[in-house]
Design an enzyme around this catalytic site. Structure first.
Site, PDB file in Angstrom:
ATOM      1  N   PRO A 135       0.801  -1.232   0.000  1.00 19.54           N
ATOM      2  CG  PRO A 135       0.136  -0.884   2.211  1.00 19.54           C
ATOM      3  CD  PRO A 135       0.867  -1.857   1.319  1.00 19.54           C
ATOM      4  CD  GLU A 136       5.002  -0.331   0.599  1.00 15.06           C
ATOM      5  OE1 GLU A 136       5.839  -1.055   1.150  1.00 15.06           O
ATOM      6  OE2 GLU A 136       4.038  -0.775  -0.085  1.00 15.06           O
ATOM      7  CB  ILE A 137       1.456   3.431  -4.581  1.00 19.70           C
ATOM      8  CG1 ILE A 137       1.462   4.451  -5.721  1.00 19.70           C
ATOM      9  CG2 ILE A 137       0.147   2.692  -4.518  1.00 19.70           C
ATOM     10  CD1 ILE A 137       2.824   4.958  -6.093  1.00 19.70           C
ATOM     11  CB  ILE A 141       6.460   6.176   0.184  1.00 16.66           C
ATOM     12  CG1 ILE A 141       5.532   5.148   0.854  1.00 16.66           C
ATOM     13  CG2 ILE A 141       6.597   7.424   1.037  1.00 16.66           C
ATOM     14  CD1 ILE A 141       6.038   4.699   2.214  1.00 16.66           C
ATOM     15  CG  HIS A 167       0.399   5.232   3.018  1.00 18.51           C
ATOM     16  ND1 HIS A 167      -0.646   5.700   3.786  1.00 18.51           N
ATOM     17  CD2 HIS A 167       0.296   3.877   3.024  1.00 18.51           C
ATOM     18  CE1 HIS A 167      -1.355   4.676   4.253  1.00 18.51           C
ATOM     19  NE2 HIS A 167      -0.798   3.562   3.802  1.00 18.51           N
TER      20      HIS A 167
END
Length: 253
Positions: free
Chosen positions: A142-144, A148, A146
Site C-alpha cells: 500500500p505504499e503508493i 511513497i 501513502h
C-alpha cells in the site's frame, strides 16, 4: 522447547522454538501487528543465521503472533530520518539485509501468513522459500497510497511474480487474500484459519527435516543460483552439482 538466547536477541519481540528439528520463529509484537522495528529486524536477521548454522535445525518456519503476520515497517521509528541521512541509510541497509538473507541460507524457510502482510511484511513473506496463507490474509504493497514507493520489497516481488501483475500490486496498492495468493502462485497452499496455516507450514518444515541435509541445501543453493543465470549457464551449474552429488553419494557408500 524455547531456544536459549545466546546472541543478544531481544526475546520480547521474537519467540524462538525448536520442534522435530524445525526452528519456529514467531514475530512477537502483536500490539503493533508485528511491525518491524529495529530490534525485531535485527533480532530476526540474527535468528535465521543462527538457525542456519545450527546442526540440530533442518528447516525454519516463520510466523507472527496475534492477528497478523507482519504489518510492515514500524513507521513510528522513521520520525527524524529526514534530518538524519546516516540513520536512514543504516535502517535501509538493515532492511535490505533481512530481505536478502533468506535466499542465501542453506536451510529452507516456509512462512505461515495470516492477517496483515503489508509492505515490508509482504516482502518478508515472499522472501521465504514457500508460503502458506490463511484465507483471511491481506497481502499487498500500500505504499503508493501513502505517497511513497515500495522500494526494497520490490526485488523479491518481481522474482516471484510476472511483470504485469507485480506492477499492478506496487502501482495500485491492491491487496490480495489467501485464495488470491494461491491463485497467483504467491502461496503454495491456502488454509482456513491461522491455526491450520501454522500447522500446514510446520508439516512442510517437518517434511524437509526428513531429507538428507546435503541434498536439500544443494537443491536450494542451485535453485537460487539458476534464477540469475542464462539457460546454458544454468545447465553448466547443474552439471557441476550433479558431479558433486555423485561423488558425495560414493563417499558415503
Amino acid at each position: 522447547m524455547d531456544q536459549e538466547n545466546k546472541a543478544g536477541i531481544a526475546m520480547d519481540v521474537l519467540r524462538i522454538e525448536t520442534q522435530d528439528a524445525v526452528r519456529i520463529l514467531t514475530l512477537q509484537r502483536p500490539e503493533r501487528h508485528n511491525a518491524l522495528n529495529t530490534a525485531l529486524t535485527s533480532g530476526l536477521l540474527q535468528a535465521v543465521r543462527d538457525a542456519d548454522s545450527d546442526q540440530d535445525c533442518r528447516a525454519i518456519v516463520l510466523s507472527g503472533s496475534g492477528k497478523s503476520f507482519c504489518a510492515g515497517a514500524d513507521t513510528t521509528e522513521f520520525a527524524g530520518f529526514g534530518q538524519d541521512a546516516e540513520q536512514a541509510r543504516a535502517r535501509g541497509a538493515l532492511t535490505a539485509e533481512l530481505h536478502a538473507v533468506f535466499a542465501t541460507l542453506s536451510k529452507p524457510v516456509v512462512a505461515a501468513v495470516w492477517g496483515n502482510a503489508l509492505g515490508g511484511g509482504a516482502g518478508l513473506a515472499l522472501s521465504c522459500d514457500m508460503v502458506v496463507a490463511a484465507q483471511a490474509t491481506r497481502l499487498g504493497y500500500p505504499e503508493i497510497t501513502h505517497g511513497i514507493c515500495p522500494a526494497i520489497v520490490m526485488a523479491n516481488l518481481t522474482r516471484n511474480l510476472g511483470p504485469k501483475r507485480a506492477f499492478e500490486l506496487v502501482s495500485t496498492g491492491r491487496v490480495l487474500n489467501g485464495a488470491e495468493l494461491y491463485q497467483w502462485g504467491l502461496a503454495n497452499a491456502s488454509a482456513d484459519t491461522p491455526e491450520a496455516t501454522l500447522s500446514a507450514a510446520f508439516d512442510i518444515g517437518r517434511r524437509w527435516a526428513t531429507y538428507a541435509p546435503y541434498a536439500l541445501s544443494s537443491t536450494k543453493q542451485l535453485f537460487y543460483r539458476t534464477l540469475d543465470l542464462t539457460f546454458p549457464e544454468g545447465l553448466a551449474a547443474g552439471r557441476e552439482l550433479n558431479i558433486a552429488m555423485r561423488r558425495h553419494a560414493h563417499a558415503k557408500a
